[in-house]
Design a protein around this motif. Sequence first.
Motif, PDB file in Angstrom:
ATOM      1  N   GLY A   1       0.768  -1.599   0.103  1.00 49.80           N
ATOM      2  CA  GLY A   1      -0.028  -0.419   0.145  1.00 49.80           C
ATOM      3  C   GLY A   1       0.561   0.867  -0.381  1.00 49.80           C
ATOM      4  O   GLY A   1       0.074   2.624   0.539  1.00 49.80           O
ATOM      5  N   GLU A   2       2.236   1.280   0.036  1.00 48.09           N
ATOM      6  CA  GLU A   2       2.584   2.199  -0.255  1.00 48.09           C
ATOM      7  C   GLU A   2       2.796   2.857  -1.350  1.00 48.09           C
ATOM      8  O   GLU A   2       2.238   2.877  -2.483  1.00 48.09           O
ATOM      9  N   PRO A   3       2.812   4.654  -1.313  1.00 47.56           N
ATOM     10  CA  PRO A   3       2.311   5.452  -2.062  1.00 47.56           C
ATOM     11  C   PRO A   3       3.088   5.339  -3.267  1.00 47.56           C
ATOM     12  O   PRO A   3       4.268   5.336  -3.248  1.00 47.56           O
ATOM     13  N   ILE A   4       2.488   4.865  -4.774  1.00 49.86           N
ATOM     14  CA  ILE A   4       3.493   4.918  -5.969  1.00 49.86           C
ATOM     15  C   ILE A   4       4.282   6.401  -6.122  1.00 49.86           C
ATOM     16  O   ILE A   4       5.779   5.729  -6.368  1.00 49.86           O
ATOM     17  N   THR A   5       4.390   7.529  -5.682  1.00 48.10           N
ATOM     18  CA  THR A   5       5.454   8.736  -6.017  1.00 48.10           C
ATOM     19  C   THR A   5       6.501   8.500  -5.165  1.00 48.10           C
ATOM     20  O   THR A   5       7.919   8.674  -5.573  1.00 48.10           O
ATOM     21  N   ARG A   6       6.367   8.115  -3.476  1.00 50.97           N
ATOM     22  CA  ARG A   6       7.362   7.177  -3.189  1.00 50.97           C
ATOM     23  C   ARG A   6       8.085   6.073  -3.546  1.00 50.97           C
ATOM     24  O   ARG A   6       9.281   6.374  -3.420  1.00 50.97           O
ATOM     25  N   VAL A   7       8.087   5.468  -3.824  1.00 53.50           N
ATOM     26  CA  VAL A   7       8.315   4.270  -4.471  1.00 53.50           C
ATOM     27  C   VAL A   7       9.022   4.729  -5.562  1.00 53.50           C
ATOM     28  O   VAL A   7      10.294   4.013  -5.475  1.00 53.50           O
ATOM     29  N   ALA A   8       8.574   5.306  -6.667  1.00 52.60           N
ATOM     30  CA  ALA A   8       9.770   5.243  -7.891  1.00 52.60           C
ATOM     31  C   ALA A   8      10.292   6.859  -7.347  1.00 52.60           C
ATOM     32  O   ALA A   8      11.797   6.351  -7.658  1.00 52.60           O
ATOM     33  N   LEU A   9      10.047   7.367  -6.891  1.00 54.46           N
ATOM     34  CA  LEU A   9      11.489   8.464  -6.363  1.00 54.46           C
ATOM     35  C   LEU A   9      12.322   7.778  -5.001  1.00 54.46           C
ATOM     36  O   LEU A   9      13.722   8.012  -5.389  1.00 54.46           O
ATOM     37  N   ASP A  10      12.421   6.807  -4.313  1.00 51.08           N
ATOM     38  CA  ASP A  10      13.104   6.163  -3.944  1.00 51.08           C
ATOM     39  C   ASP A  10      13.697   4.953  -4.542  1.00 51.08           C
ATOM     40  O   ASP A  10      15.088   4.784  -4.184  1.00 51.08           O
ATOM     41  N   LEU A  11      13.315   4.683  -5.117  1.00 50.93           N
ATOM     42  CA  LEU A  11      14.501   3.406  -6.596  1.00 50.93           C
ATOM     43  C   LEU A  11      14.995   5.107  -7.445  1.00 50.93           C
ATOM     44  O   LEU A  11      15.940   4.118  -8.711  1.00 50.93           O
ATOM     45  N   GLY A  12      14.910   5.948  -7.287  1.00 53.76           N
ATOM     46  CA  GLY A  12      15.628   6.687  -8.667  1.00 53.76           C
ATOM     47  C   GLY A  12      15.407   7.105  -9.281  1.00 53.76           C
ATOM     48  O   GLY A  12      15.902   7.931 -10.732  1.00 53.76           O
ATOM     49  N   TYR A  13      14.269   7.359 -10.195  1.00 52.33           N
ATOM     50  CA  TYR A  13      13.480   7.347 -11.006  1.00 52.33           C
ATOM     51  C   TYR A  13      13.323   9.460 -10.544  1.00 52.33           C
ATOM     52  O   TYR A  13      12.563   9.505  -9.548  1.00 52.33           O
ATOM     53  N   ASP A  14      13.471   9.751 -12.145  1.00 51.62           N
ATOM     54  CA  ASP A  14      13.283  11.062 -12.439  1.00 51.62           C
ATOM     55  C   ASP A  14      11.553  11.260 -12.131  1.00 51.62           C
ATOM     56  O   ASP A  14      12.134  12.872 -11.161  1.00 51.62           O
ATOM     57  N   SER A  15      11.010  11.086 -12.128  1.00 54.00           N
ATOM     58  CA  SER A  15       9.551  11.267 -12.488  1.00 54.00           C
ATOM     59  C   SER A  15       8.954  10.432 -12.535  1.00 54.00           C
ATOM     60  O   SER A  15       9.109   8.996 -12.399  1.00 54.00           O
ATOM     61  N   VAL A  16       7.383   9.950 -11.502  1.00 58.47           N
ATOM     62  CA  VAL A  16       6.587   8.925 -11.454  1.00 58.47           C
ATOM     63  C   VAL A  16       5.963   8.801 -12.814  1.00 58.47           C
ATOM     64  O   VAL A  16       6.136   7.502 -12.685  1.00 58.47           O
ATOM     65  N   PRO A  17       5.614   9.700 -13.850  1.00 57.80           N
ATOM     66  CA  PRO A  17       5.337   8.919 -15.931  1.00 57.80           C
ATOM     67  C   PRO A  17       6.555   8.137 -16.040  1.00 57.80           C
ATOM     68  O   PRO A  17       6.265   7.219 -16.546  1.00 57.80           O
ATOM     69  N   ALA A  18       7.773   9.009 -15.475  1.00 55.71           N
ATOM     70  CA  ALA A  18       9.006   7.510 -16.198  1.00 55.71           C
ATOM     71  C   ALA A  18       8.511   6.511 -14.973  1.00 55.71           C
ATOM     72  O   ALA A  18       8.495   5.260 -16.320  1.00 55.71           O
TER      73      ALA A  18
END
Length: 294
Positions: free
Chosen positions: A236-253
Motif C-alpha cells: 500500500g505504499e504510494p506510487i510516488t514514494r516508491v518511484a522516487l526511492d528507486l531513483g526515478y526522476d519522475s513518477v510518469p517515467a
Amino acid sequence: MPHGREIFRGDAAEFGRLHESRWQWLEQAVGPAVALPTEYPDGYHVPRHRHSRSQLLHALVGVVLVTTKHGRWMVPPDHAMWIPAGIEHSVEMLGDVSMRSVYVTPDAIPGLPEGLRVVGITGLMHSLIVESEKLPQGGELEGRAGLIMGLLLHEIPNLPERPLGLPFPSDPKLATLCRRFVAAPSPHATIDEWADAAGMSRRSFTRAFQRQTGLSLSTWRQQACLFAALPRLADGEPITRVALDLGYDSVPAFITMFKRMLGASPRGYMRGAREAGEGAKRLSGPVRAETAVA
C-alpha cells in the motif's frame, strides 16, 4: 494424506518435520498431477529443497520470492512460477500467502516448460487450480476429476511468460554487481559503469552478461526495479514514494517502465491483483488441515 487447505502453525522444527512428511508422500503419489493448497504467514522461509515432480507454484494472495542458484523469481498474486523437477529452490513469503501448488510428473504431457519461469494465470487456469484442490489427491483420477486435471495440465504450456525472473550471471564479478544492484536498485546504472567495475570492455561485458543471464543489462535492471517495487506497492505504499526511492526522476517515467514490463499501470495492476485475491478467498472453501509444504 489430509485433504483441504494446509496451514502452517508451530515452530520451525515442527514445520520441517511436516515438510519432510509431505515430500515423502509426494514421492509415493501416483497420477500425473497433485494439487496441494497451503497458507503461510508473512516472512516465513522454506529452506532449499527439491522435488522429483515439477511444481506450478501459484500465489492466490501475497507475494512469493523463489531463489535458486540460477537467480531469483518474484511471484505476485495472479501469477505462478514453473519450477522443473530436480531444481533446488527456497521460498520466502512477502506478506501472508495463500499458495496453491500443482506438482506434475516430468512426462505428464508433451510441451511442458523446460526452464524456470514466472507465468500469468489466466481466468481459465485460476478456476482449474481452485477446482483441482477439491479433488482426491495422490491417485489416478477418472471422470470429471480426470478431465479437470487433464485440462489443467494442457493449459500449463499456454500460460504467458512474465518478466519477473531475475537470473544471476555465473561469473562471480558480475554476480557481485547484480547483488549490489538488488540491494540498492537505480534506473541510472550504465553499461560502461558496470563494465569498468568488472574490469571488462563494454563489448565483452555486454556479451558476457547476455550470454549468462539471457537478458540485456537494461532489461535486467528494469526487472530488478520491479522486484523492489512490487512488495512495497502490495503493502500500500504510494506510487510516488516508491518511484522516487528507486531513483526515478519522475513518477510518469516509473509508470511507463511498469506498464512496459507488466502491461498495466501500478495502480491498475495492484487493483487487479487484489480483486483476484479476494475472489480466490471466496472460492477456496473451508480450512480442513494443518500441515504445509512448498
